[in-house]
Design an enzyme around this catalytic site. Sequence first.
Site, short mmCIF file in Angstrom:
data_model
loop_
_atom_site.label_atom_id
_atom_site.label_comp_id
_atom_site.label_asym_id
_atom_site.label_seq_id
_atom_site.Cartn_x
_atom_site.Cartn_y
_atom_site.Cartn_z
N ASP A 268 -6.08 -1.11 -12.19
CA ASP A 268 -5.46 -0.34 -11.25
C ASP A 268 -4.48 0.65 -12.08
OD1 ASP A 268 -4.57 0.95 -9.01
OD2 ASP A 268 -3.17 -0.62 -8.31
N TYR B 218 3.62 -5.15 1.91
CA TYR B 218 4.09 -6.61 1.84
C TYR B 218 4.95 -6.88 0.77
CZ TYR B 218 0.95 -6.86 -2.14
OH TYR B 218 0.36 -6.49 -3.46
N ALA B 219 5.48 -5.95 0.00
CA ALA B 219 6.29 -6.48 -1.22
C ALA B 219 7.67 -5.24 -1.38
CB ALA B 219 5.69 -6.25 -2.45
N LYS C 69 10.78 -8.38 -7.85
CA LYS C 69 9.92 -7.86 -6.82
C LYS C 69 9.54 -9.08 -5.98
CE LYS C 69 4.62 -6.79 -6.62
NZ LYS C 69 3.67 -6.71 -7.55
N GLY D 272 6.53 -1.49 -0.10
CA GLY D 272 5.15 -1.57 0.00
C GLY D 272 5.15 -2.40 1.44
N VAL E 196 11.00 -4.03 -3.98
CA VAL E 196 11.62 -4.29 -5.07
C VAL E 196 12.86 -4.04 -5.02
CG1 VAL E 196 11.41 -3.66 -7.67
CG2 VAL E 196 9.43 -3.67 -6.21
N GLY F 81 12.15 0.18 -4.42
CA GLY F 81 10.63 0.32 -4.11
C GLY F 81 10.10 -0.51 -2.75
#
Length: 364
Positions: free
Chosen positions: A224, A113-114, A130, A111, A116, A109
Site C-alpha cells: 500500500d 476505524y482509526a 494510532k 479514518g 491518530v 489524523g
Amino acid sequence: MIKKMSHSEKKRKDSILHHNKKRTIETKSAKVSLDGSSGKEHVTSSKHPSTVVTTGSASSTYGAHTIVGVSHSFYAHDQKTSGPPDLDKDGAWAQFLTQKAYKIVDKVGAGNYANVYRVRTASNKEMAVKIIDLNKVSKRYKTRFLPRELNILSKIRHKNIVEIYSIQKSASFIFFFMEYTPNGTLGDFIRRNRAMPEWMCKPMFSQIVEAIHYMHSLGIAHRDLKLENILLDKFSNPKLTDFSYAVIFDDVAGHSSLSDTFCGSIPYMPPEILEKRAYDPKLADIWSLGVCIFIMLNDRLPFRFQDIRTMIKLQHNKQYAYKQRIEKTLSSQCKDCVSRMLEPDVKHRITSVGLILHPWLCKI
C-alpha cells in the site's frame, strides 16, 4: 541535463538541504503485547482472487485529480484540529491513555476505524498514537490483517521506517505508540509545494527505495505504498508507515510466492492487480514507487483512474506524460528510472536491487 537554477530556486535548495541533515536514530525493540500469526500468504486460485479489502477512505488532491484510496490515510495533517480532541462516547481510549500517564496534545489524523493523536509522556517526550477501534473493524481484519501487521512490525527496524515504541491493547482498542513526524506526509508536502525539482526528489526518493529494498530483503512487501503512507520527520527525511496490508512472502529460487489479495489504493495499483491476476507483491511495490516518484516530479498522477478499463489500457501502453515545462528539466537517467518502474510487463520491471544500482540513484 538539468536546467540551471534561478536565484530563488537556489535559495530554496539551500534551505531544504539545511533541514535534510542525516541523523542517527536509536532503534528500540517494539513491545508487542498481542500474539500475531506468521503473516504468510499463499494463492489459492488465480481465477478467484480475494475480495477487495476496504478499511476506510482517504482523499488528497494533486492538480485536477482527486485520489481516493482503498485504504485509510495514516496522518492527515490537513485535518489537524486545534484545542481538545473529540472523545468517543464513553471516553474509554482517553481514560486508557490518562491511566498510562499520556497527555493528549491534539488530533493529527482520522479514518473510518482509526484516529491518530499526538501525545506527550510524563517525561515530556512527544509521540504519535494510532488508536484502532476494534468494534468498527471487520472480523477479517481482526483475524488476518491485524495479527500479520503486528508480526511484521516486530521484525522491521530501519531509519526510513517509522519507529514503533510499543503496541498495547484495551478491551475495545489497540494503541500503536510510535515516532511523531511533525512535517506530515509526503502527500501534504506536494499539495503545499507542488512538483519537486529533480535535485530535491532524488535524495528523498533514494531513502524511500532503501527502505523498500530493506523490507524486500526480509521477505516483506508493503502493498500500500502511496504518498499518504510516507511521513516526513523534522528534517524532512521520509518514513514509511501503515503496514495494514503488508505481507510476508516465500522467496524460492529468486521468485516470490504470489499474492491474490486485491488491496491498496487504486491510483497506485499495477495492471496485474487491477486485472485481478495473481501477482508478485514485491513487483507491485515497485510499480507503486513509480507512481509516487511521478507525482513527486510532476504534481500529477501518471494514469487517470476514474475508469478502470481505460486506466489498464493506458498502463499497458505506457501512456503517461510529464508536463512540458517539467519534462525539459528532467535528466534522461531520471526518466529512464521512472519508466523501468512503470513497466507493465512484470518480467521486465525493475526490482529494488535494480533501483539501488540504477545510475540515477547510485550517485547521490
